[in-house]
Write an enzyme that holds these catalytic residues in place. Sequence first.
Site, PDB file in Angstrom:
ATOM      1  N   GLU A   7      -3.688  -9.649   3.630  1.00 19.37           N
ATOM      2  CA  GLU A   7      -4.241  -9.337   4.799  1.00 19.37           C
ATOM      3  C   GLU A   7      -5.479 -10.380   5.017  1.00 19.37           C
ATOM      4  O   GLU A   7      -5.602 -10.857   6.328  1.00 19.37           O
ATOM      5  CB  GLU A   7      -4.959  -8.032   4.911  1.00 19.37           C
ATOM      6  CG  GLU A   7      -4.006  -6.966   5.275  1.00 19.37           C
ATOM      7  CD  GLU A   7      -3.315  -6.411   3.911  1.00 19.37           C
ATOM      8  OE1 GLU A   7      -2.412  -5.454   4.294  1.00 19.37           O
ATOM      9  OE2 GLU A   7      -3.292  -6.998   2.754  1.00 19.37           O
ATOM     10  N   GLU A  45       0.927  -1.077   0.186  1.00 19.89           N
ATOM     11  CA  GLU A  45       0.185  -0.030   0.232  1.00 19.89           C
ATOM     12  C   GLU A  45       0.981   1.102  -0.099  1.00 19.89           C
ATOM     13  O   GLU A  45       0.406   2.222  -0.520  1.00 19.89           O
ATOM     14  CB  GLU A  45      -1.027  -0.059   1.117  1.00 19.89           C
ATOM     15  CG  GLU A  45      -1.943  -1.262   0.995  1.00 19.89           C
ATOM     16  CD  GLU A  45      -2.951  -1.491   2.376  1.00 19.89           C
ATOM     17  OE1 GLU A  45      -3.965  -1.520   2.204  1.00 19.89           O
ATOM     18  OE2 GLU A  45      -2.194  -1.504   3.242  1.00 19.89           O
TER      19      GLU A  45
END
Length: 252
Positions: free
Chosen positions: A126, A106
Amino acid sequence: MDVLLERQGHVAVVTVNRPHRRNAINRATADTIAETFAGLEADPEVRAAVLTGAEGTFSAGMDLRDFPEQGRPSVPGRGFAGFVQSPPRMPLVAAVEGWALGGGFEMVLACDLVVAAEDARFGLPEVTRGLTARGGGAFRLPRRLPYALAMELVLTGAPLDAPRAAGHGLVNRITPPGGALKAAIELAQTVAANAPLAVAASVQVVRRSADWPDEESFARQDEWFDPVFASADATEGARAFAERRAAVWAGR
């Protein structure tokens, strides 16, 4: 120090320096990154920045070992790692060696340009840990990759290698292992050699325009571009072109 700062002319190099944790980000590191970028934004001599990780890894994302005590490494108003929600005003180049995982990926997606070693790998694991990619990955990735591929990465947690990422336009330059930082600095220096007002305005329009309605796009871009065309640098650029010489930018 967990974050290192180096200046090379008009280019700043910011290095996450936590190799013992694969450059994973905890709250203290996020705060330092936020402070570092705030300082760079206040310096008119900085025209581009490079973000990288120390010793062959970009970042493993959130430091899960520190999470129980420190909480999410997010800074109010700036987001994960102190910048992914609100990237710095200057163009930001990611120099990726090794893994960019979870929040590390990210961080890459919050950058404007990406240089990666050919053995670099990107991933959003995740969902395999009972979490979600809430640092921008779930909505930025489909803007940078084809929908089906982005959805596969988000839902499976499977990694993406640098050559395939480059093939889909996510990576600007591929280098041999160990060469990403040098190539990223060279790319940033190429950007920084251009007229600073024009670069700064162009960055903002490209970043902001994804959801602009067509009927409003020209008016919205003019808010950023009119001052550029009225600047001393615009006159200097035209004059330098006519005189066949390098322009000397004043940033005004």
